[in-house]
Design a protein around this motif. Structure first.
Motif, PDB file in Angstrom:
ATOM      1  N   PHE A   1      41.520  24.170  41.911  1.00 40.14           N
ATOM      2  CA  PHE A   1      41.136  24.851  43.149  1.00 40.14           C
ATOM      3  C   PHE A   1      40.514  23.901  44.154  1.00 40.14           C
ATOM      4  CE2 PHE A   1      40.797  28.177  39.871  1.00 40.14           C
ATOM      5  CZ  PHE A   1      41.697  29.088  40.392  1.00 40.14           C
ATOM      6  N   SER A   2      40.782  24.164  45.417  1.00 46.39           N
ATOM      7  CA  SER A   2      40.057  23.516  46.501  1.00 46.39           C
ATOM      8  C   SER A   2      39.252  24.626  47.167  1.00 46.39           C
ATOM      9  CB  SER A   2      41.016  22.867  47.499  1.00 46.39           C
ATOM     10  OG  SER A   2      41.849  23.830  48.101  1.00 46.39           O
ATOM     11  N   GLY A   3      37.965  24.591  47.029  1.00 44.95           N
ATOM     12  CA  GLY A   3      37.140  25.685  47.513  1.00 44.95           C
ATOM     13  C   GLY A   3      37.007  26.757  46.449  1.00 44.95           C
TER      14      GLY A   3
ATOM     15  N   LEU B   1      40.035  29.101  32.668  1.00 38.09           N
ATOM     16  CA  LEU B   1      38.625  29.465  32.822  1.00 38.09           C
ATOM     17  C   LEU B   1      37.828  28.357  33.502  1.00 38.09           C
ATOM     18  CD1 LEU B   1      37.869  31.194  29.400  1.00 38.09           C
ATOM     19  CD2 LEU B   1      38.059  32.280  31.634  1.00 38.09           C
ATOM     20  N   ARG B   2      38.191  27.106  33.222  1.00 34.86           N
ATOM     21  CA  ARG B   2      37.479  25.970  33.819  1.00 34.86           C
ATOM     22  C   ARG B   2      38.024  25.591  35.183  1.00 34.86           C
ATOM     23  NH1 ARG B   2      38.623  22.235  29.267  1.00 34.86           N
ATOM     24  NH2 ARG B   2      38.987  20.856  31.022  1.00 34.86           N
ATOM     25  N   GLY B   3      39.177  26.155  35.585  1.00 39.10           N
ATOM     26  CA  GLY B   3      39.773  25.828  36.872  1.00 39.10           C
ATOM     27  C   GLY B   3      40.360  24.431  36.902  1.00 39.10           C
TER      28      GLY B   3
ATOM     29  N   GLY C   1      42.899  31.346  37.729  1.00 39.18           N
ATOM     30  CA  GLY C   1      43.160  30.122  36.978  1.00 39.18           C
ATOM     31  C   GLY C   1      43.959  30.385  35.709  1.00 39.18           C
ATOM     32  N   ILE C   2      43.610  31.437  35.002  1.00 38.75           N
ATOM     33  CA  ILE C   2      44.332  31.777  33.768  1.00 38.75           C
ATOM     34  C   ILE C   2      45.782  32.146  34.074  1.00 38.75           C
ATOM     35  CG2 ILE C   2      44.513  33.478  31.909  1.00 38.75           C
ATOM     36  CD1 ILE C   2      41.431  33.523  31.865  1.00 38.75           C
ATOM     37  N   LEU C   3      46.006  32.963  35.092  1.00 38.95           N
ATOM     38  CA  LEU C   3      47.370  33.376  35.398  1.00 38.95           C
ATOM     39  C   LEU C   3      48.227  32.206  35.876  1.00 38.95           C
ATOM     40  CD1 LEU C   3      46.940  36.905  36.981  1.00 38.95           C
ATOM     41  CD2 LEU C   3      47.797  36.304  34.741  1.00 38.95           C
TER      42      LEU C   3
END
Length: 127
Positions: free
Chosen positions: A31-33, A18-20, A108-110
Motif C-alpha cells: 500500500f501507498s498511504g 495482514l501485514r500489507g 491486503g488479504i484479497l
C-alpha cells in the motif's frame, strides 16, 4: 517483464495480506498511504495492475463490524440503558477505527489471494 517469470519462495497470502506486504516476495509494501495500492513492488518489481479487490473487502468489513457493534450496543442497552450520547461516544469512534484497520487488512488479504490463485477477468473461449 510482462509475465511472472522470477522464482520466489511461496508466501502465505494471509500473513502478507495482514501485514500489507507484496504477495510475491513478502517484503515490499503493498500500500501507498492507507488504502491505495502501489503501482509496483519496491523490492521485487511486481506490477500490481492485476490488483482489483473491488467491493469485496468493504462487504466483509461491514458484516463483521456490524455484527460486533450492533451486538455490543444491544447488550449495553439491555443491561444498562444508558443515554443516547453514551452510545454515540462509544460506537462511532469504535466503528471508525475498526473499519480503517479491518479494511486495510481485508484488502491486503484479497489482493494476496488474487495473486496466489492467478485470478483474472473471465474470458469466453470462442474456439
Amino acid at each position: 517483464m510482462n509475465k511472472d517469470e522470477a522464482h520466489f519462495p511461496p508466501v502465505d497470502p494471509i500473513q502478507v495480506g495482514l501485514r500489507g506486504r507484496c504477495p510475491r516476495c513478502g517484503e515490499g509494501a503493498l500500500f501507498s498511504g492507507l488504502l491505495g495500492v502501489k503501482p509496483k513492488c519496491g523490492v521485487c518489481g511486481l506490477d500490481n495492475s492485476f490488483a482489483d479487490a473491488g467491493d469485496g473487502p468493504a462487504v466483509f468489513v461491514i458484516m463483521i463490524i456490524g455484527f460486533i457493534v450492533v451486538g455490543l450496543a444491544l447488550w449495553l442497552e439491555v443491561n444498562y440503558s444508558p443515554a443516547l450520547w453514551v452510545h454515540l461516544i462509544l460506537w462511532i469512534p469504535l466503528s471508525t477505527v475498526l473499519t480503517l484497520v479491518l479494511l486495510r487488512m481485508a484488502k491486503g488479504i484479497l489482493i494476496a489471494l488474487q495473486y496466489r490463485n492467478k485470478a483474472a477477468e473471465g474470458q469466453i473461449d470462442r474456439g
